[in-house]
Design an enzyme around this catalytic site. Structure first.
Site: not given
Lengths: 300, 300
Positions: A21-23, A55, A242
């Protein structure tokens, strides 16, 4: 993730989730705080996620504050959050008018609180109602006509602690009598943790009241509608698969995440708890569930 | 009469109707009066029907008055009507508790006006809320708990001009937290002619608000539910096919009449008029329609 079996967050899957996961998208009431009280371990958890380069975005259905007011609240609780990391349903309502080219010469009637008025003003719209109409009484008299502004082109309904018969009549007349008048709901949460000790009627109460008089259904801009997701995607160059939506409500947060194609994590620190989870999760199931976002500290 | 073609009242069918009916059931708001104003020709029409030996019954969804208060209103408008000819939804709510053996030691919370309180008192029940809670404010404070009476076993919701956040929270807590607490709606009219010049939010507004917070559906005792018909039939020895329900609303009056097996007459002196009739009558169709009950004077 519907139909799949939900899993309790654990050391193994928490690490997998973090890596894929990016955010992280967080609901606020019942996840970050309850009323004015921060939930234990939240600042440390957010710090940890930021230190991993994630993020953080805060997506709240509570329309009583504007993004600016939410940023202030975060700061007063010792959490540094920027205004542009906050996506509130008050902001969503103003943005809905914006992207739909709502004419600037038309007016907006508000059943709701300061947050909606501030976001409308910031977006350059003229608002009526809100707190100013909270103390207005009606005396029902034969031959006296309750007048409303024929130039109102949209009625926005959100959580309103000062709901009264005046506002209900005003909003109803605009929707029923002004041709093409929009009926916008910030959200339809049945109840919410306005204080830490108990739940209170949510925007779903005021919205239902106006549905009851107008026999119309609103356009909903908050969760679970994915309207806000378009703004998120414009702003952050991240694919929804993501992102992970973290919330305490199945019918708004988890459904919102699923509708948008995000990973989902339900926390038991708000409206949903271990004892009502079985009942509530019949229709919407999260991918993961855990007691509080502070559990991520333990597992990561 | 659904599916059949509705007919305009005429000299021929008005006489047939008169001869085949023993009792006329009248709605009040929009049929007898609008707000405090009597509709033209009403006293003469009622006199005519009485002179033909017809029983007259007044069945109103407006819960703001008790039967005693309605009898007073009729008298003040120059129409002699007895209390026992009046069947109001305020009376229906009290009678619902009565026939269902609601325990006298339990209490009833009222979102509504004086009429419901009076009928409850007359039936020997203990009521809370109503007008007394109309001026109560809530200050949302961390650590302060909003308390409600755990002994409330029923919440009755009707038309309430003094609706506020306090009452919405009180009623919601009783329904959500008191085991087995009943949720009773006097009626669900969207709007009504509280004044002669325009419509105002009806009980359907307040009832929808409580549905919105509790996510529960109420027991409705007013029209179109046939609950009141049982009392009518007990009192008058008339078969329903020899009754005619006269009203201005398709979704309450005409549906009530049809549900009970009565003849039906829609009048255009209230909520339904010639211009919205086509739209509104898609699902429910009356047997006859006419401008006002005063037309019966012309035809008979």
């Amino acid at each position: 993730m519907n139909g799949k079996i939900s899993k309790s967050l654990s050391v193994e899957n928490a690490k997998e989730l973090l890596n894929s996961v990016d955010a992280f998208l967080f609901d606020c009431d019942g996840v970050i705080w309850k009323g004015e009280k921060l939930i234990d371990g939240v600042p440390e958890t957010l710090d940890l996620l930021r230190s991993h380069g994630k993020k953080l975005v805060f997506v709240t259905n509570n329309s009583t504050k504007s993004r600016k007011q939410y940023a202030k609240k975060f700061h007063s609780l010792g959490i540094p959050v920027n205004e542009d990391e906050i996506f509130s349903s008050s902001f969503a309502a103003a943005m809905y008018l914006n992207v739909n080219d709502f004419p600037r010469e038309k007016k907006v009637y508000v059943i709701g609180e300061e947050g909606i008025l501030e976001e409308l003003e910031q977006a350059g719209f003229t608002a009526l109602g809100g707190p100013a109409d909270g103390k207005k009484n009606i005396e029902l008299k034969s031959d006296s006509l309750f007048e409303h502004d024929k130039n109102v082109g949209a009625v926005i309904v959100g959580l309103d602690q000062y709901i009264n018969f005046y506002k209900l009549q005003y909003g109803t007349l605009c929707i029923r009598e002004n041709p093409g008048c929009l009926f916008i709901a910030t959200n339809r949460d049945a109840v919410g943790h306005l204080t830490d000790l108990q739940e209170w009627p949510g925007a779903g109460c005021m919205v239902a009241a106006i549905c009851g008089t107008t026999q119309k259904e609103p356009i909903t801009v908050g969760k679970p509608s994915t309207f806000l997701m378009d703004f998120l995607l414009q702003k952050y160059n991240i694919t929804t698969s993501r992102m992970c939506m973290v919330g305490d409500r199945l019918d708004t947060d988890i459904l919102f995440g699923q509708n948008a194609g995000c990973r989902t994590l339900l926390v038991f620190s708000g409206v949903t708890n271990e004892s009502n989870y079985e009942d509530l999760s019949k229709e919407v199931k999260p991918e993961y569930y855990t007691n509080s976002i502070a559990d991520m500290l333990k597992y990561i």
